[in-house]
Design a protein around this motif. Structure first.
Motif, PDB file in Angstrom:
ATOM      1  N   THR A  62       1.110  -1.293   0.066  1.00 11.55           N
ATOM      2  CA  THR A  62      -0.125   0.059   0.190  1.00 11.55           C
ATOM      3  C   THR A  62       0.945   1.403  -0.127  1.00 11.55           C
ATOM      4  OG1 THR A  62      -0.103   0.030   2.524  1.00 11.55           O
ATOM      5  CG2 THR A  62      -1.996  -1.057   1.103  1.00 11.55           C
ATOM      6  N   LYS A  64      -0.545   4.982   1.005  1.00 11.76           N
ATOM      7  CA  LYS A  64      -1.517   5.818   1.143  1.00 11.76           C
ATOM      8  C   LYS A  64      -0.977   7.083   1.631  1.00 11.76           C
ATOM      9  CE  LYS A  64      -4.394   2.299   3.404  1.00 11.76           C
ATOM     10  NZ  LYS A  64      -5.197   1.858   4.427  1.00 11.76           N
ATOM     11  N   LEU A 135      -2.016  -1.233  -3.737  1.00  7.81           N
ATOM     12  CA  LEU A 135      -3.153  -0.187  -3.563  1.00  7.81           C
ATOM     13  C   LEU A 135      -2.639   1.179  -3.430  1.00  7.81           C
ATOM     14  CD1 LEU A 135      -5.988   0.696  -2.805  1.00  7.81           C
ATOM     15  CD2 LEU A 135      -5.513   0.302  -0.595  1.00  7.81           C
ATOM     16  N   ASP A 137      -3.526   5.005  -2.382  1.00  5.99           N
ATOM     17  CA  ASP A 137      -4.912   5.581  -1.824  1.00  5.99           C
ATOM     18  C   ASP A 137      -4.424   7.226  -1.534  1.00  5.99           C
ATOM     19  OD1 ASP A 137      -7.071   6.260  -0.633  1.00  5.99           O
ATOM     20  OD2 ASP A 137      -7.036   4.821   0.992  1.00  5.99           O
ATOM     21  N   THR A 139      -6.022  10.846  -0.758  1.00  3.63           N
ATOM     22  CA  THR A 139      -7.155  11.747  -0.211  1.00  3.63           C
ATOM     23  C   THR A 139      -6.880  13.094   0.184  1.00  3.63           C
ATOM     24  OG1 THR A 139      -6.907  10.770   2.118  1.00  3.63           O
ATOM     25  CG2 THR A 139      -8.266   9.762   0.670  1.00  3.63           C
ATOM     26  N   THR A 162      -8.979  13.077  -4.919  1.00  2.00           N
ATOM     27  CA  THR A 162      -9.011  11.633  -4.237  1.00  2.00           C
ATOM     28  C   THR A 162      -8.886  10.605  -5.505  1.00  2.00           C
ATOM     29  OG1 THR A 162     -10.480  12.502  -2.525  1.00  2.00           O
ATOM     30  CG2 THR A 162     -10.282  10.155  -2.927  1.00  2.00           C
ATOM     31  N   LYS A 164      -8.004   6.364  -5.975  1.00  2.00           N
ATOM     32  CA  LYS A 164      -7.590   4.923  -5.407  1.00  2.00           C
ATOM     33  C   LYS A 164      -7.374   4.092  -6.629  1.00  2.00           C
ATOM     34  CE  LYS A 164     -10.267   4.721  -1.205  1.00  2.00           C
ATOM     35  NZ  LYS A 164     -10.139   4.021  -0.196  1.00  2.00           N
ATOM     36  N   ARG A 166      -5.645   0.179  -8.115  1.00  2.00           N
ATOM     37  CA  ARG A 166      -5.081  -0.909  -7.670  1.00  2.00           C
ATOM     38  C   ARG A 166      -4.300  -1.627  -8.465  1.00  2.00           C
ATOM     39  NH1 ARG A 166      -8.224  -2.047  -2.877  1.00  2.00           N
ATOM     40  NH2 ARG A 166     -10.025  -1.109  -2.779  1.00  2.00           N
ATOM     41  N   VAL A 178      -9.014   1.913 -11.491  1.00  2.00           N
ATOM     42  CA  VAL A 178      -8.737   3.376 -10.841  1.00  2.00           C
ATOM     43  C   VAL A 178      -9.834   4.203 -10.745  1.00  2.00           C
ATOM     44  CG1 VAL A 178      -8.182   4.322 -13.203  1.00  2.00           C
ATOM     45  CG2 VAL A 178      -6.974   5.526 -10.977  1.00  2.00           C
ATOM     46  N   ASP A 193     -13.464   6.766 -13.811  1.00  2.00           N
ATOM     47  CA  ASP A 193     -13.656   5.700 -12.745  1.00  2.00           C
ATOM     48  C   ASP A 193     -13.301   4.389 -13.789  1.00  2.00           C
ATOM     49  OD1 ASP A 193     -14.101   3.298 -11.643  1.00  2.00           O
ATOM     50  OD2 ASP A 193     -16.514   4.222 -11.238  1.00  2.00           O
TER      51      ASP A 193
END
Length: 193
Positions: A62, A64, A135, A137, A139, A162, A164, A166, A178, A193
């Motif tokens: 990850t 983040k 991942l 991530d 924000t 924002t 995300k 994978r 994504v 998306d």
């Protein structure tokens, strides 16, 4: 015996970096958390290089990032990245000013003298780096853009960013899925998306 293998986690809170002269580039964030599955660096320690060159392999579970803020400035010489030339905001001219005498008499400019051809330096290309990220991530991101190549200068901001993603892989430049949302300059929403 090598290679160097690193695993674990890394957290960095409240970091901010900017260029010492001017506001050409800056990056900051509230929280960064990285889950490291394995980072494999061949040839470390010295003398342990493999017989067949291998890439540096970065396998992250990850990444983040909370509250990242980036400032980018575009000038005639390109983006204001660290180490990319003259500091943004410096008054150093990129070309010498015209001679006042020549400009006032409207004489034609002398023909440029050709410079001798210089062979481009050769760089050794190694096996490079491979990255796998489970991942990503992000924000609460914000990207401020300042473009000095247009008149009047342009200032804009992407906010509420924002993201995300994978299964991100490099150098393949692929991902499994994504989702990205942000507010564009002027307040228009954008969703990918």
């Amino acid at each position: 015996q090598g290679p160097l293998i690193v695993a674990g986690s890394l957290s960095v809170a409240d970091l901010g970096l900017k260029l010492p002269a001017g506001d050409g580039f800056a990056v900051a964030w509230k929280q960064l958390d990285v889950g490291i599955k394995e980072v494999r660096v061949p040839g470390v320690p010295p003398g342990s290089a493999p017989a067949v060159p291998e890439p540096i392999r970065i396998d992250l579970e990850t990444l983040k990032l909370v509250g990242p803020a980036v400032t980018l400035t575009r000038t005639a010489t390109g983006l204001g990245w660290p180490g990319s030339g003259a500091p943004v905001g410096s008054d150093a001219p990129t070309t010498p000013p015209p001679s006042p005498t020549r400009a006032s008499r409207k004489l034609p400019a002398p023909a440029p003298t050709p410079e001798p051809a210089v062979a481009a330096p050769t760089t050794a290309t190694g096996p490079g780096v491979t990255v796998a990220l489970g991942l990503l991530d992000i924000t609460g991101g914000e990207v401020a853009i300042f473009d000095q190549t247009v008149k009047p200068f342009y200032r804009g901001k992407l906010s509420a960013l924002t993201m995300k993603a994978r299964g991100v892989r490099y150098p393949e430049n692929t991902f499994d899925d994504v989702v990205l949302t942000t507010t564009l300059p002027g307040g228009a929403p954008l969703k990918v998306d």
